[in-house]
Design an enzyme around this catalytic site. Structure first.
Site: not given
Ligand code: DHB
Length: 300
Positions: A42, A65, A67, A125, A160, A212, A239, A261
């Site tokens: 992004s 995460n 980040m 996010c 998203k 995941g 996932g 992931s």
């Protein structure tokens, strides 16, 4: 081959935002390994260092995460998209984030000369003050940002979505009514881990987003609900690491799948998922992916 929002993909696997998407060269590498399309990390309005470390950790069920949206800004990232566009030979989608519609539009205008094949709006996010899910949980803001972006670009706009809301369909409908060409579901699920030796949260930011295997059933349910209610394509993410996961996501209603992931297991994940889907379709006697999109809806 699948066509999604007018883009031709040689197979329905797409590199998800945030993984190996920080340079043109890494996007090219993933494309060469077999992804049908690639999404960038992004990109935002100004350079950001991100949250303090540790910013990522592996759990038994996936990755956690935070980040913190580290990125060089759209100004510096334009050249990376140019590189990817020249050498990837698959659609290159620019994931972008901003704090309001004006910032999103500024980034769209700044990146457009590099000719990304689509924009993916990160309204999801889970841990960035003033960005992502903080604005992406409000249907009015989602509609406004989506429509402003759509008014300022000729390429498809994907939105998203965050699963960290009471009703993801309301947010998906807001994106669709703003003119989105597709929705992408889901971003990470808000989560945290605590170090029992010190008593402190492990992530530098305190909490973050879970990705995941643990989130696949959540993603399947979100995609299922969105497919039911929206008239635009749903791109499934969350996932997916095997062709069986991808088929499940497509049967829930996804027109294509993103993989994030699972890339940590190896870049051959794209070719193994796409060849697995092909063998499955041939074995059952289907002509293509479109024959199984949303199949699970006919069964209940
Ligand atoms: C980051 C995390 C996300 O889930 C996302 O959608 C975008 C950025 C990050 O921490 O940088």
């Amino acid at each position: 081959m699948v066509t999604i929002t007018g883009l031709d993909l040689k197979n329905p696997t797409i590199l998800a935002a945030g993984i190996m998407g920080t340079t043109g060269a890494s996007l090219v590498r993933v494309a060469k390994e077999g992804a049908g399309a690639v999404v960038t990390k992004s990109i935002g309005p100004s350079p950001e260092e991100g949250h303090p470390n540790p910013s990522m950790l592996q759990l038994e069920c996936g990755f956690l995460n935070a980040m913190g949206l580290p990125n060089p800004s759209y100004v510096d990232f334009t050249k990376e998209i140019e590189i990817a566009k020249k050498e990837a030979y698959v659609p290159v989608i620019a994931s972008i984030f901003g704090g309001n519609a004006d910032e999103f539009v500024k980034i769209v205008q700044g990146l457009s000369p590099a000719k990304p094949d689509a924009f993916e709006l990160n309204l999801s996010c889970p841990h960035a003050e003033g960005y992502g899910a903080m604005i992406g949980s409000d249907p009015i803001i989602v509609k406004e940002i989506t429509s402003e972006v759509c008014n300022n670009t000729d390429v498809p706009v994907w939105v998203k979505l965050t699963p960290n809301v009471t009703d993801i369909v309301l947010i998906g409908e807001a994106a669709a009514s703003g003119g989105a060409d597709a929705v992408v579901a889901i971003n990470t699920v808000r989560a945290m881990a605590i170090d029992i030796a010190s008593g402190y949260p492990i992530l530098g930011n305190g909490f973050g987003g879970l990705s995941g295997p643990a989130i696949k059933p959540i993603a399947i349910k979100c995609v299922y609900e969105l497919y039911d209610k929206l008239d635009i394509p749903v791109i499934g993410v969350g996932g997916i690491s095997t062709w069986q996961d991808a088929v499940e996501m497509i049967m829930a209603g996804a027109s294509a799948v993103q993989v994030g992931s699972a890339v940590f297991e190896g870049l051959d994940v794209f070719s193994s998922i796409s060849s697995g889907i092909d063998s499955f379709l041939t074995e059952i006697g289907y002509d293509g992916v479109e024959d199984i999109i949303g199949l699970a809806h006919e069964m209940v």
